[in-house]
Design an enzyme around this catalytic site. Sequence first.
Site, mmCIF file in Angstrom:
data_model
loop_
_atom_site.group_PDB
_atom_site.id
_atom_site.type_symbol
_atom_site.label_atom_id
_atom_site.label_comp_id
_atom_site.label_asym_id
_atom_site.label_seq_id
_atom_site.Cartn_x
_atom_site.Cartn_y
_atom_site.Cartn_z
ATOM 1 N N HIS A 17 -22.715 -38.497 10.823
ATOM 2 C CA HIS A 17 -23.032 -38.441 12.250
ATOM 3 C C HIS A 17 -22.047 -37.526 12.972
ATOM 4 C CE1 HIS A 17 -24.737 -42.741 11.702
ATOM 5 N NE2 HIS A 17 -25.775 -41.933 11.839
ATOM 6 N N ARG A 90 -31.949 -34.741 5.875
ATOM 7 C CA ARG A 90 -31.323 -34.661 4.556
ATOM 8 C C ARG A 90 -32.244 -34.030 3.530
ATOM 9 N NH1 ARG A 90 -28.452 -40.487 5.269
ATOM 10 N NH2 ARG A 90 -30.221 -40.867 6.612
ATOM 11 N N SER A 128 -25.260 -45.112 7.302
ATOM 12 C CA SER A 128 -24.609 -46.348 7.747
ATOM 13 C C SER A 128 -24.743 -47.438 6.693
ATOM 14 C CB SER A 128 -25.219 -46.814 9.070
ATOM 15 O OG SER A 128 -24.972 -45.873 10.080
#
Length: 158
Positions: A17, A90, A128
């Site tokens: 991030h 991604r 995360s």
Amino acid sequence: MKTVIFPGSFDPITNGHLDLIIRASRLADRVIVGVAKNETKNTLFDLQTRCALVTEATQQIEGVHVLPFSGLLADLAKQQEAQALIRGIRGTTDADYEIQLSQVNKALNPQLETILLAANGETGFISSTVVKEVFKHNGDISQLAPCCVQKALITKQV
């Protein structure tokens, strides 16, 4: 002044991030990190804690503002007079999904553009979920997330 919004749940914020936020700060004068309150997601950290972690992690990046939000992202963009959304991808699966979202947001707010940034090879594997799982199994997350996240996870006793 160009304003972009980088939205997400940031549960917790990761170095992936941060890479995208830094890159977005080079494209715009003002980067709003929109921390989403999503009732359908079961987050580890509450909204206030997620905002505090993002604020601490981004304090050295000029032009970054952290803003909690709920509701439609297109509405937040109108309220904040943002010209674009920043989204990280991604791979092709992310790209397909993000293109669909960009089309929805464009339909809701015709002035709003979406900028897709390809994940950096060094951080593109970080999520995360990965950070939480590595931490849960006593792994070193220092290369995955800012140190404030490790402190928060220790406090949370995940």
